[in-house]
Write a protein that holds these residues in place. Structure first.
Motif, PDB file in Angstrom:
ATOM      1  N   ALA A 160       0.641  -1.215   0.083  1.00 20.41           N
ATOM      2  CA  ALA A 160      -0.011  -0.057   0.073  1.00 20.41           C
ATOM      3  C   ALA A 160       0.726   1.139  -0.061  1.00 20.41           C
ATOM      4  N   ILE A 161       1.958   1.161   0.681  1.00 17.93           N
ATOM      5  CA  ILE A 161       2.898   2.519   0.662  1.00 17.93           C
ATOM      6  C   ILE A 161       3.505   2.531  -0.540  1.00 17.93           C
ATOM      7  N   VAL A 162       3.944   1.314  -1.289  1.00 20.20           N
ATOM      8  CA  VAL A 162       4.571   1.563  -2.558  1.00 20.20           C
ATOM      9  C   VAL A 162       3.835   2.156  -3.590  1.00 20.20           C
ATOM     10  N   GLN A 163       2.497   1.526  -3.605  1.00 17.42           N
ATOM     11  CA  GLN A 163       1.652   1.865  -4.602  1.00 17.42           C
ATOM     12  C   GLN A 163       1.045   3.588  -4.315  1.00 17.42           C
ATOM     13  N   GLY A 164       1.245   4.065  -3.096  1.00 21.89           N
ATOM     14  CA  GLY A 164       0.827   5.363  -2.945  1.00 21.89           C
ATOM     15  C   GLY A 164       2.108   6.249  -3.366  1.00 21.89           C
ATOM     16  N   SER A 184       3.958   1.302 -15.360  1.00 22.88           N
ATOM     17  CA  SER A 184       4.104  -0.191 -15.489  1.00 22.88           C
ATOM     18  C   SER A 184       4.259  -0.739 -14.153  1.00 22.88           C
ATOM     19  N   ILE A 185       5.298  -0.042 -13.552  1.00 21.70           N
ATOM     20  CA  ILE A 185       5.511  -0.484 -12.082  1.00 21.70           C
ATOM     21  C   ILE A 185       4.430  -0.462 -10.984  1.00 21.70           C
ATOM     22  N   LEU A 186       3.293   0.722 -11.099  1.00 22.50           N
ATOM     23  CA  LEU A 186       2.165   0.670 -10.303  1.00 22.50           C
ATOM     24  C   LEU A 186       1.455  -0.354 -10.844  1.00 22.50           C
ATOM     25  N   ASP A 187       1.389  -0.750 -12.141  1.00 23.14           N
ATOM     26  CA  ASP A 187       0.330  -1.827 -12.390  1.00 23.14           C
ATOM     27  C   ASP A 187       0.701  -3.434 -11.539  1.00 23.14           C
ATOM     28  N   GLU A 188       2.056  -3.636 -11.469  1.00 25.77           N
ATOM     29  CA  GLU A 188       2.420  -4.791 -11.020  1.00 25.77           C
ATOM     30  C   GLU A 188       2.404  -4.673  -9.467  1.00 25.77           C
ATOM     31  N   VAL A 189       2.488  -3.537  -8.871  1.00 26.94           N
ATOM     32  CA  VAL A 189       2.232  -3.259  -7.649  1.00 26.94           C
ATOM     33  C   VAL A 189       0.622  -3.719  -6.978  1.00 26.94           C
ATOM     34  N   ARG A 190      -0.094  -3.109  -8.010  1.00 31.88           N
ATOM     35  CA  ARG A 190      -1.480  -3.327  -7.617  1.00 31.88           C
ATOM     36  C   ARG A 190      -1.719  -4.904  -7.840  1.00 31.88           C
ATOM     37  N   ARG A 191      -1.163  -5.706  -8.825  1.00 30.10           N
ATOM     38  CA  ARG A 191      -1.310  -7.021  -9.044  1.00 30.10           C
ATOM     39  C   ARG A 191      -0.916  -7.686  -7.932  1.00 30.10           C
ATOM     40  N   LEU A 192       0.185  -7.426  -7.102  1.00 35.18           N
ATOM     41  CA  LEU A 192       0.843  -8.047  -6.051  1.00 35.18           C
ATOM     42  C   LEU A 192      -0.325  -7.723  -4.749  1.00 35.18           C
ATOM     43  N   SER A 193      -0.672  -6.702  -4.862  1.00 35.94           N
ATOM     44  CA  SER A 193      -1.724  -6.137  -3.752  1.00 35.94           C
ATOM     45  C   SER A 193      -3.136  -7.032  -3.747  1.00 35.94           C
ATOM     46  N   VAL A 194      -3.746  -7.419  -4.956  1.00 36.64           N
ATOM     47  CA  VAL A 194      -4.692  -8.433  -5.307  1.00 36.64           C
ATOM     48  C   VAL A 194      -4.317  -9.749  -4.851  1.00 36.64           C
ATOM     49  N   ILE A 195      -3.166 -10.214  -5.102  1.00 34.70           N
ATOM     50  CA  ILE A 195      -2.670 -11.570  -4.638  1.00 34.70           C
ATOM     51  C   ILE A 195      -2.673 -11.556  -3.145  1.00 34.70           C
TER      52      ILE A 195
END
Length: 573
Positions: free
Chosen positions: A372-376, A396-407
């Motif tokens: 959550a911190i990285v995404q912000g 692109s990095i934000l998309d991967e972070v969001r994907r990790l958050s979903v996982i």
């Protein structure tokens, strides 16, 4: 092949018991038959001995034959044969149905016994015993007073003088004397006559003549002159068997010096009795086998009771039931050992599952805050670098972070579902309205696909709205991702007394047969390389099924026909 161990045990017990009973029946049948044959021979021998002692000139042999059939238990007169002959083979009686194949002269008659003709003079208290003594040997009369038994003197050798008789051996006859040495016969002794008894005074005297004399006294007969004859010898009886026209006859042949008697019985009399015994055994055997089978079935149920306990406990082995154990108290040694091994296995499974659950929950929880911190930070950096080349990289990095958050969020929900601690905030949910909203979103996300719906109105249920929306979103998103060009999506609902079914189907190339049982596994994807051609991480269907089961429903692959895939979601009202 019979797959039931209980049924197989009952059938094998019945089969083994049947073999044992059959062997016992055959042995008993053979033993009873031999006993009956020996009894028949014994009765025939006794009957022949009894009949041969009758008067041969007696003409009532028909009555004798009828009575003999009743005594021997012969129901049919044709099964009994009787032949009576005189000593010179003159026939006196023969059964009317006597077989022509049996010639009386060819029967194995025994030689008639020879009668002892010797005579013994003098009075003897034991004439039979003395008459049967072998000639040339005096009878044994006990030891002498001097201790030597006169009947057992040692034999004298040739040329020696024989032993003289002992003077105190009155029972041994003296040696023969020469005529000149014999004493003269003693004169005949007169027999004294007692005087007449006196007559009473008041009685009249007997009228006797003057010349009357006393009546002569008769001298008793000389007992020594009587001749003692030995009894006639017993008849000789021989048992014989003859086969006539396939039937075996048992004969008892008795013969004496004056008569011969043959008594025969057809062996089929015994075979008829044995046939009745065999039929009774064959009738009773199926009932015995049925009773043995039922007893084995009940005994097997009692013996397999620990196995049923294991089956029942195994069915309860879920995430919530790993703490269950089976009590082995009072069970047999073999089953107690099996139960102990099963309980230890449950303990190992419980510890392993708890470790895996703690790891998943802790990892998902620990990753949630950093992601959550990285995404912000990434979102703020993207806003600050608007119009620069680095903005694309940060996106692109934000998309991967969001994907990790979903996982991580899905893993956390799965760990809670596995532990049985998935929290549901139940509230009234309008399922019809929720499906209409998702259908509008689908039109916007997939305008190239044809949408069909059959949604009933007024579908209300108690559920967690957020989790239920996530389940329906996963099903519809999979229908979009795994569709074909120019394909279609169809959403339909059905309502029963206590359940609501939501069916989501789409056009597809189909699911390979080897992958149909794996689609609900975690992190499973139809793409073996896990490429990004189709978005997803392989947790959507497994999480959706866990959420449906947490609500008391289920999610399943309803059909996989050619060109279509159909999922069914069942929810309780």
């Amino acid at each position: 092949m019979i797959r039931s161990f209980r049924l197989r045990l009952a059938l094998l017990s019945a089969l083994l018991s049947g073999v044992v009973l059959a062997a016992f029946g055959l042995g008993s049948w053979w033993l009873i038959r031999n006993i009956k044959i020996e009894r028949l021979d014994s009765e025939l021998r006794a009957a022949a001995q009894r009949l041969v002692g009758r008067n041969p000139t007696d003409t009532r042999w028909l009555q004798v034959e009828t009575r003999l059939a009743n005594d021997l238990g012969v129901r049919e007169a044709s099964r009994l044969l009787l032949l009576v002959q005189e000593g010179d083979a003159t026939p006196l009686h023969r059964s009317a149905h006597w077989p022509q194949a049996i010639n009386a002269d060819t029967l194995d008659w025994a030689a008639p016994p020879t009668e002892v003709r010797g005579e013994t003079t003098g009075f003897s208290l034991f004439p039979r015993a003395f008459a049967q003594e072998p000639p040339g040997r005096p009878p044994h009369r006990g030891p002498r007073p001097d201790g030597m038994d006169p009947a057992h003197r040692p034999p004298h050798r040739p040329g020696e003088r024989p032993f003289p008789p002992h003077p105190r051996d009155p029972l041994r006859p003296p040696p023969p004397m020469a005529p000149e040495d014999r004493p003269a016969p003693a004169p005949a002794e007169s027999i004294p006559v007692a005087p007449p008894l006196p007559t009473p005074a008041n009685s009249a005297p007997a009228q006797l003549g003057s010349n009357s004399e006393l009546p002569p006294v008769t001298k008793p007969p000389d007992v020594s002159a009587a001749v003692q004859r030995p009894p006639p010898p017993p008849p000789r009886v021989i048992l014989a068997r003859r086969t006539v026209d396939g039937a075996q006859w048992h004969f008892a042949l008795a013969s004496t010096a004056v008569a011969r008697v043959a008594v025969g019985v057809d062996a089929r009399v015994i075979e008829a009795d044995m046939k009745g015994i065999r039929n009774a055994f064959l009738v009773a055997l199926p009932f015995a086998l049925v009773l043995i089978g039922l007893g084995s079935w009940l005994f097997a149920a009692r013996a397999l009771r620990p196995v049923h306990k294991l089956v029942t406990t195994t069915r309860k082995v879920t995430v919530e039931g790993l703490s269950q154990r089976i009590d082995a108290t009072g069970e047999d040694k073999e089953f107690a050992e099996l139960i102990e091994v099963f309980n230890r296995m449950l303990g190992r499974l419980e510890r392993s599952f708890q470790q895996a659950h703690r790891f998943t929950a802790d990892a998902a929880h620990e990753l949630k805050t950093p992601l959550a911190i990285v995404q912000g930070q990434l979102e703020r950096a993207i806003n600050q670098t608007e119009g620069r080349a680095i903005q694309t990289t940060l996106t692109s990095i934000l998309d991967e972070v969001r994907r990790l958050s979903v996982i991580s969020r899905k893993l956390l929900l799965l760990s809670q579902a596995d532990a049985g601690r998935l929290t549901l905030f139940r509230e009234p949910v309008d399922l019809s309205r929720m499906l209409d909203e998702l259908l509008e979103d689908t039109r916007m996300l997939a305008p190239h696909l044809a949408l069909h719906s059959d949604i009933q109105s007024g579908l209300q249920l108690q559920a967690d709205a957020g989790l239920l929306r996530q389940v329906l979103h996963n099903l519809i998103s999979n229908a979009i991702k795994y569709n074909i060009d120019g394909g279609w999506i169809r959403i339909a609902t059905s309502r029963w007394a206590q359940r609501i079914e939501v069916v989501v189907s789409n056009a597809s190339h189909g699911i390979p047969a080897q992958d149909r049982g794996k689609i609900f596994e975690r992190f499973f994807r139809a793409d073996p390389a896990h490429s990004r051609h189709v978005e997803g991480v392989g947790l959507g269907l497994s999480l959706s099924r866990e959420i449906a089961r947490a609500h008391g429903g289920d999610l399943s692959l309803k059909s996989d026909a050619a060109g279509a895939v159909e999922f069914s979601l069942l929810l309780p009202l």
